[in-house]
Scaffold this motif. Structure first.
Motif, PDB file in Angstrom:
ATOM      1  N   LEU A   1       0.210  -3.274  -0.836  1.00 22.54           N
ATOM      2  CA  LEU A   1       1.052  -2.721  -1.887  1.00 22.54           C
ATOM      3  C   LEU A   1       0.385  -2.975  -3.223  1.00 22.54           C
ATOM      4  O   LEU A   1       0.065  -4.123  -3.562  1.00 22.54           O
ATOM      5  CB  LEU A   1       2.434  -3.374  -1.897  1.00 22.54           C
ATOM      6  CG  LEU A   1       3.419  -3.046  -0.780  1.00 22.54           C
ATOM      7  CD1 LEU A   1       3.017  -3.680   0.553  1.00 22.54           C
ATOM      8  CD2 LEU A   1       4.824  -3.510  -1.166  1.00 22.54           C
TER       9      LEU A   1
ATOM     10  N   THR B   1       5.011  -1.300  -7.046  1.00 24.17           N
ATOM     11  CA  THR B   1       5.259  -0.558  -5.809  1.00 24.17           C
ATOM     12  C   THR B   1       6.481  -1.124  -5.097  1.00 24.17           C
ATOM     13  O   THR B   1       6.720  -2.332  -5.121  1.00 24.17           O
ATOM     14  CB  THR B   1       4.026  -0.644  -4.884  1.00 24.17           C
ATOM     15  OG1 THR B   1       2.930   0.044  -5.504  1.00 24.17           O
ATOM     16  CG2 THR B   1       4.294  -0.023  -3.521  1.00 24.17           C
TER      17      THR B   1
ATOM     18  N   LEU C   1       7.812   4.291   1.475  1.00 23.05           N
ATOM     19  CA  LEU C   1       7.273   4.078   0.136  1.00 23.05           C
ATOM     20  C   LEU C   1       8.183   4.783  -0.872  1.00 23.05           C
ATOM     21  O   LEU C   1       8.241   6.008  -0.914  1.00 23.05           O
ATOM     22  CB  LEU C   1       5.846   4.630   0.047  1.00 23.05           C
ATOM     23  CG  LEU C   1       5.174   4.570  -1.326  1.00 23.05           C
ATOM     24  CD1 LEU C   1       5.044   3.131  -1.816  1.00 23.05           C
ATOM     25  CD2 LEU C   1       3.809   5.251  -1.281  1.00 23.05           C
TER      26      LEU C   1
ATOM     27  N   THR D   1       8.206   4.066  -4.348  1.00 22.78           N
ATOM     28  CA  THR D   1       7.427   4.350  -5.547  1.00 22.78           C
ATOM     29  C   THR D   1       6.162   3.516  -5.521  1.00 22.78           C
ATOM     30  O   THR D   1       6.106   2.471  -4.869  1.00 22.78           O
ATOM     31  CB  THR D   1       8.228   4.045  -6.834  1.00 22.78           C
ATOM     32  OG1 THR D   1       7.500   4.505  -7.982  1.00 22.78           O
ATOM     33  CG2 THR D   1       8.506   2.553  -6.997  1.00 22.78           C
ATOM     34  N   GLY D   2       5.121   4.000  -6.196  1.00 26.80           N
ATOM     35  CA  GLY D   2       3.882   3.244  -6.284  1.00 26.80           C
ATOM     36  C   GLY D   2       2.822   3.707  -5.310  1.00 26.80           C
ATOM     37  O   GLY D   2       2.754   4.879  -4.941  1.00 26.80           O
ATOM     38  N   ASN D   3       2.000   2.758  -4.879  1.00 24.88           N
ATOM     39  CA  ASN D   3       0.839   3.082  -4.054  1.00 24.88           C
ATOM     40  C   ASN D   3       0.729   2.115  -2.878  1.00 24.88           C
ATOM     41  O   ASN D   3       0.824   0.902  -3.046  1.00 24.88           O
ATOM     42  CB  ASN D   3      -0.434   3.011  -4.911  1.00 24.88           C
ATOM     43  CG  ASN D   3      -1.687   3.306  -4.123  1.00 24.88           C
ATOM     44  OD1 ASN D   3      -2.236   2.428  -3.484  1.00 24.88           O
ATOM     45  ND2 ASN D   3      -2.146   4.542  -4.184  1.00 24.88           N
ATOM     46  N   LEU D   4       0.513   2.683  -1.698  1.00 25.32           N
ATOM     47  CA  LEU D   4       0.386   1.889  -0.474  1.00 25.32           C
ATOM     48  C   LEU D   4      -0.882   2.311   0.256  1.00 25.32           C
ATOM     49  O   LEU D   4      -1.011   3.456   0.681  1.00 25.32           O
ATOM     50  CB  LEU D   4       1.608   2.098   0.415  1.00 25.32           C
ATOM     51  CG  LEU D   4       1.636   1.306   1.731  1.00 25.32           C
ATOM     52  CD1 LEU D   4       1.822  -0.186   1.440  1.00 25.32           C
ATOM     53  CD2 LEU D   4       2.759   1.809   2.637  1.00 25.32           C
TER      54      LEU D   4
ATOM     55  N   THR E   1       0.665   7.734  -2.235  1.00 20.86           N
ATOM     56  CA  THR E   1       1.105   7.445  -3.601  1.00 20.86           C
ATOM     57  C   THR E   1       2.346   8.256  -3.937  1.00 20.86           C
ATOM     58  O   THR E   1       2.406   9.460  -3.640  1.00 20.86           O
ATOM     59  CB  THR E   1      -0.004   7.773  -4.618  1.00 20.86           C
ATOM     60  OG1 THR E   1      -1.174   7.031  -4.290  1.00 20.86           O
ATOM     61  CG2 THR E   1       0.423   7.438  -6.033  1.00 20.86           C
TER      62      THR E   1
END
Length: 200
Positions: free
Chosen positions: A83, A87, A108, A110-113, A146
């Motif tokens: 993460l 995120t 997910l 929000t954000g980036n994984l 994302t």
């Protein structure tokens, strides 16, 4: 009378098959393996604890990272999810089937994984990342998902990922390519290179 008995038998059979299928699926837990900065884990019972190395997280837990923070999660042996900063991810499903298949679905929000799946275990990997716009399914690859406002992006570094968007579009992306969808669940865009997608 015969019709009633037939219906009763059918209901019993369906119930047996359903219960047997679920009995063969054992809940599992992911493990936090690294933490940089400050993060929070909301447990399934509603309580919250700091994200710490070694913490086991079950289905229903939500991990939230703050700015300049990163959390690494061992989902199953050979499946690592990282993460990024700012995120939020929910462990929507994590289990193991009787036949050895390892199931995981991360939501997910929000954000980036970023996820890395050992290709040597792809025959038993059943891994997915869900966003509000769709689901990316993978078995033995490296991918990044994302969520940025109204846009969801799935990028594949190597291997193959099957993406099904909420609008009904389905696309298979392979090695160093990406696909994105806009707020109205239409306009699926596949780019020639991962770099071009990140700049878009």
């Amino acid at each position: 009378m015969k019709k009633h008995l037939l219906c009763t038998a059918l209901v019993t059979l369906i119930s047996f098959v359903f219960n047997t299928a679920h009995a063969q699926e054992t809940p599992a837990q992911a493990t936090i393996t690294a933490v940089t900065g400050s993060s929070t884990v909301k447990l399934p019972d509603g309580s919250s604890v700091p994200a710490t190395v070694g913490l086991k997280v079950s289905q229903g837990a939500v991990i939230s990272t703050e700015k300049n923070t990163q959390v690494s999660l061992l989902v199953h042996e050979g499946i690592v999810a990282v993460l990024a900063s700012a995120t939020e991810v929910e462990i929507e499903k994590i289990s193991v089937n009787a036949n050895g298949t390892r199931n995981a679905m991360l939501h997910l929000k929000t954000g980036n994984l970023a996820s890395s799946l050992d290709p040597a275990r792809k025959s038993v990997n059943n891994y997915g990342v869900r966003t509000a716009k769709g689901v990316a399914m993978a078995r033995g690859t490296d991918l990044t998902v994302t969520v940025n406002g109204n846009v969801s992006l799935v990028a594949v570094l190597n291997g193959n990922v099957q993406v099904t968007w909420a609008g009904g579009q389905s696309v298979s992306i392979t090695g160093n390519t990406a696909t994105a969808v806009t707020t109205n669940n239409t306009g699926v865009q596949t780019t020639g290179t991962l770099g071009a997608a990140m700049q878009a």
